[in-house]
Structures are given as structure tokens and as C-alpha cells.
Design a protein around this motif. Structure first.
Motif, PDB file in Angstrom:
ATOM      1  N   ASP A 612       0.798  -1.220   0.000  1.00 49.31           N
ATOM      2  CA  ASP A 612       0.000   0.000   0.000  1.00 49.31           C
ATOM      3  C   ASP A 612       0.832   1.273   0.000  1.00 49.31           C
ATOM      4  OD1 ASP A 612      -2.410  -1.388   0.015  1.00 49.31           O
ATOM      5  OD2 ASP A 612      -2.321  -1.644   2.199  1.00 49.31           O
ATOM      6  N   LYS A 613       2.125   1.159   0.314  1.00 51.16           N
ATOM      7  CA  LYS A 613       2.948   2.370   0.392  1.00 51.16           C
ATOM      8  C   LYS A 613       4.308   2.096  -0.230  1.00 51.16           C
ATOM      9  CE  LYS A 613       4.276   6.109   3.540  1.00 51.16           C
ATOM     10  NZ  LYS A 613       4.298   6.600   4.934  1.00 51.16           N
ATOM     11  N   VAL A 614       4.454   2.521  -1.471  1.00 53.20           N
ATOM     12  CA  VAL A 614       5.719   2.379  -2.194  1.00 53.20           C
ATOM     13  C   VAL A 614       6.118   3.758  -2.702  1.00 53.20           C
ATOM     14  CG1 VAL A 614       6.891   1.289  -4.140  1.00 53.20           C
ATOM     15  CG2 VAL A 614       5.124   0.038  -2.889  1.00 53.20           C
ATOM     16  N   ALA A 615       7.373   4.114  -2.537  1.00 48.78           N
ATOM     17  CA  ALA A 615       7.845   5.424  -2.970  1.00 48.78           C
ATOM     18  C   ALA A 615       7.554   5.631  -4.453  1.00 48.78           C
ATOM     19  CB  ALA A 615       9.340   5.565  -2.704  1.00 48.78           C
ATOM     20  N   ALA A 616       6.971   6.783  -4.788  1.00 55.91           N
ATOM     21  CA  ALA A 616       6.627   7.087  -6.175  1.00 55.91           C
ATOM     22  C   ALA A 616       7.895   7.248  -7.010  1.00 55.91           C
ATOM     23  CB  ALA A 616       5.773   8.348  -6.234  1.00 55.91           C
ATOM     24  N   GLY A 617       7.722   7.139  -8.320  1.00 54.86           N
ATOM     25  CA  GLY A 617       8.854   7.240  -9.237  1.00 54.86           C
ATOM     26  C   GLY A 617       9.149   5.901  -9.882  1.00 54.86           C
ATOM     27  N   GLN A 618      10.211   5.852 -10.658  1.00 53.81           N
ATOM     28  CA  GLN A 618      10.560   4.611 -11.355  1.00 53.81           C
ATOM     29  C   GLN A 618      11.194   3.618 -10.389  1.00 53.81           C
ATOM     30  OE1 GLN A 618      12.094   4.400 -15.538  1.00 53.81           O
ATOM     31  NE2 GLN A 618      13.951   3.710 -14.555  1.00 53.81           N
ATOM     32  N   ARG A 619      10.682   2.391 -10.383  1.00 50.78           N
ATOM     33  CA  ARG A 619      11.170   1.352  -9.500  1.00 50.78           C
ATOM     34  C   ARG A 619      11.479   0.091 -10.301  1.00 50.78           C
ATOM     35  NH1 ARG A 619      12.414   4.686  -6.976  1.00 50.78           N
ATOM     36  NH2 ARG A 619      11.278   5.865  -5.390  1.00 50.78           N
ATOM     37  N   GLU A 620      12.531  -0.622  -9.864  1.00 49.86           N
ATOM     38  CA  GLU A 620      12.885  -1.887 -10.503  1.00 49.86           C
ATOM     39  C   GLU A 620      12.195  -3.021  -9.753  1.00 49.86           C
ATOM     40  OE1 GLU A 620      17.102  -3.477 -11.786  1.00 49.86           O
ATOM     41  OE2 GLU A 620      16.572  -4.293  -9.816  1.00 49.86           O
ATOM     42  N   ILE A 621      11.303  -3.730 -10.441  1.00 48.28           N
ATOM     43  CA  ILE A 621      10.596  -4.870  -9.865  1.00 48.28           C
ATOM     44  C   ILE A 621      11.250  -6.145 -10.401  1.00 48.28           C
ATOM     45  CG2 ILE A 621       8.370  -5.975  -9.524  1.00 48.28           C
ATOM     46  CD1 ILE A 621       8.475  -3.108  -8.507  1.00 48.28           C
ATOM     47  N   LYS A 622      11.654  -7.025  -9.503  1.00 47.99           N
ATOM     48  CA  LYS A 622      12.276  -8.285  -9.908  1.00 47.99           C
ATOM     49  C   LYS A 622      11.591  -9.427  -9.171  1.00 47.99           C
ATOM     50  CE  LYS A 622      16.677 -10.830  -9.678  1.00 47.99           C
ATOM     51  NZ  LYS A 622      18.086 -10.773  -9.225  1.00 47.99           N
ATOM     52  N   VAL A 623      11.243 -10.509  -9.919  1.00 42.72           N
ATOM     53  CA  VAL A 623      10.687 -11.708  -9.286  1.00 42.72           C
ATOM     54  C   VAL A 623      11.538 -12.899  -9.692  1.00 42.72           C
ATOM     55  CG1 VAL A 623       8.336 -10.819  -9.168  1.00 42.72           C
ATOM     56  CG2 VAL A 623       9.053 -12.072 -11.185  1.00 42.72           C
ATOM     57  N   GLN A 624      11.715 -13.822  -8.765  1.00 44.14           N
ATOM     58  CA  GLN A 624      12.491 -15.025  -9.060  1.00 44.14           C
ATOM     59  C   GLN A 624      11.972 -16.195  -8.229  1.00 44.14           C
ATOM     60  OE1 GLN A 624      16.453 -13.631  -7.998  1.00 44.14           O
ATOM     61  NE2 GLN A 624      16.389 -14.814  -6.100  1.00 44.14           N
ATOM     62  N   LYS A 625      12.128 -17.391  -8.825  1.00 47.46           N
ATOM     63  CA  LYS A 625      11.692 -18.593  -8.134  1.00 47.46           C
ATOM     64  C   LYS A 625      12.493 -19.781  -8.636  1.00 47.46           C
ATOM     65  CE  LYS A 625       7.673 -21.416  -6.952  1.00 47.46           C
ATOM     66  NZ  LYS A 625       6.220 -21.592  -7.064  1.00 47.46           N
ATOM     67  N   GLY A 626      13.156 -20.459  -7.692  1.00 46.16           N
ATOM     68  CA  GLY A 626      13.889 -21.686  -8.012  1.00 46.16           C
ATOM     69  C   GLY A 626      14.813 -21.508  -9.203  1.00 46.16           C
ATOM     70  N   ASN A 627      14.759 -22.474 -10.126  1.00 51.32           N
ATOM     71  CA  ASN A 627      15.642 -22.417 -11.290  1.00 51.32           C
ATOM     72  C   ASN A 627      14.973 -21.772 -12.497  1.00 51.32           C
ATOM     73  OD1 ASN A 627      13.803 -24.351 -12.006  1.00 51.32           O
ATOM     74  ND2 ASN A 627      15.279 -26.034 -12.234  1.00 51.32           N
ATOM     75  N   LEU A 628      13.857 -21.072 -12.265  1.00 51.12           N
ATOM     76  CA  LEU A 628      13.223 -20.333 -13.351  1.00 51.12           C
ATOM     77  C   LEU A 628      13.988 -19.041 -13.610  1.00 51.12           C
ATOM     78  CD1 LEU A 628       9.466 -20.754 -12.380  1.00 51.12           C
ATOM     79  CD2 LEU A 628      10.823 -22.138 -13.967  1.00 51.12           C
ATOM     80  N   VAL A 629      13.891 -18.540 -14.837  1.00 51.01           N
ATOM     81  CA  VAL A 629      14.597 -17.304 -15.197  1.00 51.01           C
ATOM     82  C   VAL A 629      13.943 -16.128 -14.478  1.00 51.01           C
ATOM     83  CG1 VAL A 629      15.215 -15.742 -17.078  1.00 51.01           C
ATOM     84  CG2 VAL A 629      15.247 -18.218 -17.460  1.00 51.01           C
ATOM     85  N   SER A 630      14.740 -15.372 -13.728  1.00 53.72           N
ATOM     86  CA  SER A 630      14.198 -14.214 -13.024  1.00 53.72           C
ATOM     87  C   SER A 630      13.794 -13.135 -14.028  1.00 53.72           C
ATOM     88  CB  SER A 630      15.226 -13.654 -12.039  1.00 53.72           C
ATOM     89  OG  SER A 630      16.382 -13.230 -12.732  1.00 53.72           O
ATOM     90  N   ILE A 631      12.786 -12.335 -13.671  1.00 54.75           N
ATOM     91  CA  ILE A 631      12.253 -11.300 -14.555  1.00 54.75           C
ATOM     92  C   ILE A 631      12.402  -9.944 -13.876  1.00 54.75           C
ATOM     93  CG2 ILE A 631      10.190 -10.419 -15.721  1.00 54.75           C
ATOM     94  CD1 ILE A 631      11.196 -12.920 -16.975  1.00 54.75           C
TER      95      ILE A 631
END
Length: 720
Positions: A612-631
Motif C-alpha cells: 500500500d505504500k511504495v515510494a513514487a517514481g521509477q522502481r525496478e521490480i524483480k521476481v524469481q523462483k527456483g531455477n526459473l529465469v528471473s524477470i
């Protein structure tokens, strides 16, 4: 042979050399003006047929650009020929072309790009209104000055709409920025330039060409048959509204593009106020969805289109409730939307009770610092060579500008609704009459900066620089040179009969400084009176002109801070502001779920996730799981909005299924993997491998296989 002079122009250096000739930097000694001198190669340097084409383009540039005077178009001052060498004297620009900024991937902010594009649209719109179609709009032909002014250059293949030069069937231009009708040799109009503007806009936002290709054939095919990669894919940080603006400009059919450059510029400038799926100023209506048009004004031919569906839409409960209570025990009359509109229009026509809110505006730039402008009898004072008048009605107006010692300037201006008219006015010194018997000399004075007031120490106003052979009584005088925010100079002169006195001034601007060392957050962007400043080496000090100024501090993710300040000469003003940080919300999902989420490198939880509270502006979102390619995905968090991020994770490995009869030792790129069976399902990274299958009773077998991520590749071999 070294060239020292062309006509009256003194050459100081070579600026560059192209296919058509050499460009020199020169000075006009009569007025001390620096110019660029574009020359054309002579007959002995290039083949005759090529020379003829270059001559045509050279004359076309002089004819096309020479008729245009606009702050966003390079000015042509003079055309001449010296000993068989043709030349054009034009405005000398300190800056560099947009293609250099793009190749260097210079970091432009969205506001800077908007400012550049709006200027290009204004300059090109002016050219179109004056009957000139450029036909070669591209980053290399747009120069950005050191003062952040965009200048359109190189009208060498421009088309003057009143002439028959360059008929249908002739293809000219630069393929990556040419319109489909240009490439196919069909007739072009101003909308061809709008296509080119769209390609430039796309490239500024992505640093990639809208229609890339390894050769001209590929590029031309894509321009005619394919749409570019959407902006939302090419650069996800670009505002979504730009997608529609660019695609409208790059429409294959000219009828689907913006009708004029001003409309496109207005949509770019107002992108923040437009919904991502609708650009209001260029909304295309389907006539089948509307019925009935009514005249809104006897002075202007504006019409209103009423949606057919609105006539049958019942009123909302909240708006009908008061009507029912107010009309209790009285007959209720239901009026359809169309009837209501017609009634409103009739009231306007009969009583004039509606006043249009569609007001125009006027901005005037002059070559005098002060003066009086009279618009329809109302006086306005000119300050610092500028005048802005808001809320001008959409009709014809009379304008008068006057100043002591100058001829009056008179003109009539016709305004359309919402028009933002810009006018450059050059005031001319009035002839000076001296009593008989008074001997005169001549004053020729140039200056840096321009428009410096020249007067005597007794208060006699002479004029604003540049002055060219202005008559003045002979004798000893003290001349006073002055301009707001600059130092004042005085010079004693002894003017002789019929002689010309020349002077070249260089007034130093009075400066102070500001420091942002105590401002939070650090590394804020500092804007002074609309111009972004560059800091000194310490990163926190800015040298600025003295006087009353408007300071704006900006940082992504923070609310801009504005303050009126007074800068004193040779003093440092310390700012100690704290910018208000802005926040938004974000919902992050992934396929598959339960992936780790990182925002700007910090682990914040697992998907699905709502913050609910994330600093405004451009942010880098990264998700990763196990041996799957992170995005990774860059997302601009908008203030007080719920932002969405949906990401799909891909497998990072593939599998090799081996079926071998009767059995064999398995080697992958020379490395032993055991025997099959039981080695029948190998996990490998994507790529191509050399598989060797060995059984001592048979001849070895070698095969190449390609492994794809997330899939299984089968390999079967039966020894015989």
C-alpha cells in the motif's frame, strides 16, 4: 586554396564538410553578426548531373527557408555568389543535432522531450501555414541549442506548395523517416511531415528507430507495410498516452494522422490531462453515432455533435431526485438531451447569456525591451522584450505597438478558439530629423547580449542594439549602455562629421549563486525561471543571474517545490527545503505464484503481493523462483494510484530424454553422464550439445541436439 572572405562576410573557421559543399563560420562586419555560410561545390569538383541536382536543392533551401521567420526554424539572412561560388548566409547555432544526443543516449527527461517535440511541431506548423513542406524531418535536421531551443534545419528538398517542384513519382527524403506516400512516390502534403515527426518522437523516447533495418529495402518495406514495436513494449517507462499519439502520427493513411502539426503538439503538451485510451483534442467521431448538429456562435463556425445514445439514456437517480421534490403536485416535463442542447443554443443566440470559455492567447517577442502594446484599445506594458496576453476572444483584433524613437507597428490578428498565437515583432527606428546646420556622424553598435539600451548620460534615448549607421550630432558625448540583470557601461566618444563610429559591446551578467547542500533529498533537479541548471563541480552550487527569480526543485518521486527568491550579486543563497515524498500502491502477481519479489534490490515478500505504500517514481521490480529465469521490469509508481505488475517466469533449463537399446555410456560435450538406462532424463541449460553414445559391442554414435528452455528433447538410438 584557403578562403578568407565570401561577399561581405569574413570567414573565421571551417565548421564542416558534406556532399554538397563546405560550411564556414563567418562574421558580417557591417553589424558584427556571426553567421554560418553554406557553400555549394563548383563544376570542377563533382559530375555535371550531380551538380545540377545540388544546385536545385541549394536554391530550394534558400527559397523555402528564406521565406520563414520563426524561433524554431534556422533563419536565412542572405544568398549570394562570389567568383562562381554560391553561398547561403544563415543563423549560426551553438548546439548539436538530436541524432548526436540519440547516438550518445543522452538522458532526456519526459518533460524535456515534450518541450523539444512541442517546439518542433510549432516550427513545422508555421512552415506548413506558409506553404512549405520540409519532407526530410529527421533527428540530424533538428538542432538543439545550448539554450534548449529546437531549430529545424536543411530545407534542401522542401516543397513549396504553390510551385510544381518535385512532382508525384519522385522519391526524396531519408527512408527511416519518410512517410509511406513519400516512399511510394505519391503526392505529399503537410501530413507527410507529421509522419516524420512521429518517427522522431518514437526515437527520442526509445533511442531506437521506429522502422529499423539492415538495408534500405527492409526499411522502406516496414514503413509501408508494418507498424513499429509499441512504445509500451520498447520502453515501459514511457507514459501510456504517448503510445496513441505516436501511432496516430505514424498512421499509414494520411487521413488517419493529425491534420496539422499544432494539433499533435497540443496533444503532446497536454498528455498528462489525457486518458491513455483517448486523446481529447484529436478525438475522431463516427458520424453514424451522432445526429443533429447545431450552430454555437454567429461569429465562429463551431458545431456541437450530440451522441445519439444520449437521447435515450435515463437520468441518474441522484440528479432526478431534486427535480421530483421541486415539482411535486405539478406536471413533470421530460426533456431529452438533444432538446436540452437545442434550448441552450437558442438561449445563447437570443439572449447571449452563454460566454465561450474557448479563449485564445497571444505571446509577443520583440527587439525592444520596453514599450506599450495596445490591443483593441487596452494598454499592455512590454517588459524585457516579452508580452503575454491571456483570455483573448476568438475573433479579429487590432494590435498597435509603440516606443519612443521607433515607428509604430500596426497589424490585425485573427484568433481561432483555443489558439496559442506567437508573434515575433521587429520594431524599426524612426527617421531622425535634425535642425538645419547640425552636422551628424553615424553610430554602428553591436552587443552581447542583444537588445541593450543605448542612451546619453543626459538621458537622450538612441535605441536598442544592434544599431546600424544611426545618425547622431557630432561632438563629444558619453554613451550609456544598460540592460536589466547586466552591468552598465559608459563610453566617452568624439563623433566626427560624416564618420561612422563602431563599437562592439560585451556586457557581463550580474551573478550570484544558490546552494542546495541542505536540501532533502539530495541530487535534486534545479530549475530557474523554467530553465534546468547545471551545478558547479561540487554538485550543489549553481551560478545564477541576480534579481528576482523563480526556483523549482524536482526529484522523481517527490512533489516539486517552488519558491520566489531574490538573488544578490556576488552572494550565495542557501536553500534548506525538504521535498514532500510521494507514495503509491502496487499489486504484483506472477506465473507461477510464490515467487520472491524484490523492489530496487530489497526483498519485500512473495507473489501475489500488494503493497500500500511504495515510494513514487521509477522502481525496478524483480521476481524469481527456483531455477526459473528471473524477470525484471521497470515500473513508474504514480502518486496515490494502485499500480499493477504482472510477470511470467520462464524455465531456465530443458531436458534430454534418452532411449537407447540395449544400453550405452552417455557423454555430453565430452563429459560422462553415466549409462542409459537408467540415465534417461538429463537436465541441461538451453543450447546445442554434442551427444556421444558408446557400447563396446558396437560402433560409437555422435549426434547434435538442441535443448530449449522448459521443454523436453527426445533422442532414441537402437544399436544394430
Amino acid at each position: 586554396m584557403e578562403l578568407n572572405k565570401l561577399g561581405r562576410y569574413e570567414i573565421t573557421q571551417v565548421l564542416g564538410q558534406g556532399a554538397m559543399g563546405i560550411v564556414y563560420k563567418g562574421v558580417d562586419p557591417k553589424i558584427g553578426r556571426t553567421v554560418a555560410l553554406k557553400t555549394l561545390k563548383t563544376a570542377g569538383e563533382i559530375p555535371a548531373d550531380q551538380l545540377a541536382e545540388f544546385q536545385r536543392r541549394f536554391e530550394q533551401e534558400a527559397q523555402s527557408a528564406g521565406r520563414l521567420t520563426h524561433p524554431n526554424i534556422v533563419t536565412i539572412y542572405d544568398v549570394g555568389e562570389e567568383q562562381g561560388l554560391a553561398y547561403i548566409a544563415m543563423e549560426f547555432i551553438k548546439g548539436k543535432a538530436l541524432d548526436e544526443y540519440i547516438s550518445e543516449k543522452s538522458p532526456f527527461s519526459i518533460d524535456q522531450i515534450v518541450n523539444i517535440m512541442v517546439q518542433i511541431c510549432e516550427g513545422l506548423g508555421y512552415a506548413h501555414k506558409n506553404g512549405v513542406i520540409h519532407r526530410d524531418i529527421k533527428p540530424a535536421n533538428i538542432v538543439l541549442t545550448d539554450d534548449h531551443i529546437a531549430k529545424i534545419t536543411d530545407f534542401g528538398i522542401a516543397k513549396i506548395t504553390s510551385t510544381s517542384a518535385t512532382q508525384t513519382g519522385m522519391v526524396v527524403g531519408t527512408p527511416s523517416y519518410m512517410s509511406p506516400e513519400q516512399i511510394t512516390g505519391r503526392g505529399v502534403d503537410n501530413r507527410s511531415d507529421i509522419f516524420s515527426i512521429g518517427a522522431v518522437f518514437y526515437e527520442l523516447l526509445t533511442y531506437e528507430r521506429a522502422f529499423p533495418g539492415d538495408n534500405i529495402t527492409t526499411v522502406m518495406y516496414r514503413v509501408v507495410h508494418e507498424n513499429p514495436t509499441p512504445l509500451s513494449v520498447a520502453n515501459m517507462s514511457v507514459p501510456a498516452q504517448f503510445d496513441q499519439i505516436v501511432m496516430k502520427a505514424l498512421a499509414k493513411n494520411p487521413a488517419d494522422r493529425y491534420p496539422d502539426a499544432e494539433s499533435m503538439g497540443k496533444d503532446i503538451q497536454n498528455y498528462k490531462n489525457a486518458a491513455s485510451t483517448q486523446i481529447a483534442s484529436t478525438q475522431a467521431f463516427n458520424p453514424a453515432d451522432y445526429k443533429g448538429t447545431v450552430v454555437m456562435s454567429s461569429k465562429t463556425a463551431a458545431t456541437m455533435a450530440v451522441p445519439a445514445s444520449s437521447a435515450t439514456t435515463p437520468p441518474a437517480a441522484s440528479s432526478s431526485a431534486p427535480v421530483q421534490s421541486a415539482t411535486k403536485n405539478k406536471p413533470i416535463v421530460l426533456i431529452s438531451t438533444i432538446t436540452a442542447v437545442v434550448c441552450a443554443v437558442l438561449l445563447y443566440i437570443i439572449f447571449g447569456i452563454f460566454t465561450s470559455s474557448e479563449k485564445a492567447s497571444l505571446q509577443i517577442a520583440l527587439n525592444i525591451l520596453k514599450g506599450t502594446a495596445v490591443l483593441d484599445g487596452t494598454d499592455y506594458q512590454i517588459e524585457n522584450g516579452q508580452l503575454a496576453v491571456q483570455n483573448v476572444s476568438a475573433e479579429e483584433h487590432e494590435l498597435l505597438i509603440k516606443h519612443e524613437g521607433y515607428d509604430d507597428f500596426k497589424t490585425k490578428l485573427l484568433f481561432a478558439e483555443n489558439e496559442e498565437k506567437k508573434l515575433n515583432v521587429t520594431m524599426k527606428l524612426a527617421p531622425v530629423q535634425f535642425p538645419s546646420g547640425v552636422d551628424t556622424a553615424y553610430l554602428t553598435i553591436s552587443s552581447k547580449p542583444d537588445i541593450i539600451a543605448v542612451q546619453t548620460n543626459t538621458g537622450k534615448f538612441i535605441g536598442y542594439t544592434p544599431l546600424l549607421k544611426v545618425p547622431f550630432p557630432v561632438g563629444k558625448h558619453t554613451l550609456v549602455y544598460s540592460k536589466e540583470y547586466y552591468g552598465t557601461q559608459t563610453k566617452d566618444v568624439d563623433l566626427r562629421k560624416k564618420r561612422e563610429y563602431k563599437d562592439a559591446l560585451n556586457l557581463e551578467v550580474k551573478k550570484g549563486s544558490i546552494s542546495v547542500s541542505d536540501v532533502n533529498p539530495k541530487k535534486v533537479q534545479v530549475i530557474l525561471d523554467g530553465t534546468t541548471l547545471k551545478p558547479e563541480k561540487d554538485g550543489v552550487t549553481y551560478i545564477v543571474p541576480f534579481g528576482k527569480r523563480k526556483i523549482t526543485l524536482k526529484q522523481e518521486g517527490y512533489k516539486p517545490f517552488e519558491q520566489e527568491v531574490v538573488i544578490n550579486s556576488q552572494e550565495t543563497l542557501k536553500l534548506n527545503s525538504t521535498l514532500e515524498q510521494l507514495f503509491g500502491a502496487i499489486s504484483i502477481t506472477s506465473v507461477p505464484s510464490e515467487a520472491d519479489v524484490f523492489i530496487d534490490g530489497n526483498n519485500v515478500g512473495k507473489t501475489p503481493l500488494k503493497l500500500d505504500k511504495v515510494a513514487a517514481g521509477q522502481r525496478e521490480i524483480k521476481v524469481q523462483k527456483g531455477n526459473l529465469v528471473s524477470i525484471k521490469k521497470f515500473i513508474v509508481i504514480e502518486n496515490q494510484e494502485n499500480n499493477l505488475a504482472e510477470l511470467k517466469l520462464l524455465a531456465s533449463v530443458g531436458y534430454l530424454k534418452l532411449v537407447v537399446n540395449p544400453w550405452a555410456k552417455i557423454y555430453v560435450d565430452g563429459k560422462s553422464m553415466g549409462s542409459s538406462p537408467p540415465v534417461d532424463n538429463l537436465e541441461l541449460k538451453p543450447g546445442t550439445y554434442k551427444i556421444k553414445i558408446e557400447n563396446p559391442a558396437y560402433r560409437p554414435v555422435t549426434k547434435n541436439v538442441t535443448i530449449n528452455a522448459g521443454s523436453t528433447t527426445s533422442l532414441q538410438h537402437d544399436f544394430k
